[in-house]
Design a protein around this motif. Structure first.
Motif, short mmCIF file in Angstrom:
data_model
loop_
_atom_site.label_atom_id
_atom_site.label_comp_id
_atom_site.label_asym_id
_atom_site.label_seq_id
_atom_site.Cartn_x
_atom_site.Cartn_y
_atom_site.Cartn_z
N UNK A 16 27.73 -10.93 -10.70
CA UNK A 16 27.51 -11.73 -11.90
C UNK A 16 28.03 -13.14 -11.72
N UNK A 17 29.23 -13.26 -11.19
CA UNK A 17 29.81 -14.59 -10.96
C UNK A 17 28.97 -15.39 -9.98
N UNK A 18 28.44 -14.74 -8.97
CA UNK A 18 27.57 -15.41 -8.00
C UNK A 18 26.31 -15.95 -8.69
N UNK A 19 25.71 -15.14 -9.55
CA UNK A 19 24.52 -15.57 -10.28
C UNK A 19 24.85 -16.78 -11.15
N UNK A 20 25.94 -16.71 -11.89
CA UNK A 20 26.32 -17.82 -12.76
C UNK A 20 26.59 -19.07 -11.92
N UNK A 21 27.24 -18.91 -10.76
CA UNK A 21 27.48 -20.05 -9.86
C UNK A 21 26.17 -20.69 -9.43
N UNK A 22 25.16 -19.87 -9.16
CA UNK A 22 23.89 -20.37 -8.63
C UNK A 22 22.98 -20.97 -9.69
N UNK A 23 23.21 -20.68 -10.97
CA UNK A 23 22.34 -21.21 -12.01
C UNK A 23 22.28 -22.74 -12.00
N UNK A 24 23.41 -23.38 -11.76
CA UNK A 24 23.44 -24.84 -11.72
C UNK A 24 22.84 -25.41 -10.46
N UNK A 25 22.62 -24.58 -9.46
CA UNK A 25 22.07 -25.04 -8.19
C UNK A 25 20.56 -24.80 -8.08
N UNK A 26 19.94 -24.39 -9.17
CA UNK A 26 18.49 -24.17 -9.15
C UNK A 26 17.77 -25.49 -8.89
N UNK A 27 16.55 -25.43 -8.38
CA UNK A 27 15.79 -26.66 -8.11
C UNK A 27 15.65 -27.52 -9.37
N UNK A 32 17.46 -28.14 -15.23
CA UNK A 32 17.50 -29.05 -16.37
C UNK A 32 17.27 -28.33 -17.70
N UNK A 33 16.60 -27.20 -17.69
CA UNK A 33 16.32 -26.50 -18.94
C UNK A 33 17.41 -25.49 -19.30
#
Length: 179
Positions: A16-27, A32-33
């Motif tokens: 879960x923490x990994x997913x949350x970390x990666x949300x800001x690194x999306x293309x 932005x959304x």
């Protein structure tokens, strides 16, 4: 078995923490959304346990829902192997939804401990006629109850309170308020 459950929970929380970390690194465009200040998490059974423990360990998760998941590593009646979230509670909004006849803060030891240690807004609800597997089909169950991404997430993540969670409502005759 308790050691396996504890290890499994640790892996799920790390995921879960990994997913949350990666949300800001999306293309660009996707990131932005997303409003990373408004993260909520819901889960059924072990997923509900994961939602609660993930909130306990990661303050970026602001609200959560546990649909019928215990908050301990064993099912002993004395509740001797409580998780950290059950021992310490949460200071942010959390919704417990249990099955009829059990799974509430008055009968489930880990929920009782969680309830007594939590300082954030909380509700303990039971859906009439529900069983443990009732909450697995979210597309059918959640619109019927009027909860989930609607009233709960709208209230705590979007600032739109329809007051449906303030108390029993004729709009939801099959939902009883335990606490």
């Amino acid at each position: 078995m308790p050691a396996l459950l504890e290890k499994t929970l640790r892996v799920r929380v790390a995921d879960t923490r990994c997913v949350v970390d990666q949300l800001g690194a999306l293309p660009h465009g996707l990131s932005d959304v997303l409003d990373l200040r408004r993260i909520g998490m819901a889960g059924q059974s072990a997923g509900g346990f994961t939602a609660a423990q993930s909130m306990y360990e990661d303050r970026r998760i602001r609200v959560g829902i546990d649909l019928g998941g215990t908050l301990e590593f064993n099912q002993e009646p004395n509740g001797t192997n409580l998780s950290p979230v059950a021992r310490h509670g949460l200071d942010r909004p959390f919704l417990l939804m249990g099955r009829e006849g059990s799974d509430n803060a008055g009968t489930e030891p880990s929920w009782a401990a969680f309830w007594s240690h939590s300082t954030g807004w909380r509700r303990d609800l039971t859906l009439r006629g529900s069983r443990h597997q009732t909450y697995t089909d979210l597309a059918v169950v959640m619109p019927q109850t009027g909860l989930g991404h609607t009233s709960f997430f709208d209230r705590w993540l979007r600032g739109h309170d329809d007051h449906l969670l303030d108390g029993p409502s004729p709009r939801l005759p099959d939902v009883s308020f335990v606490e």
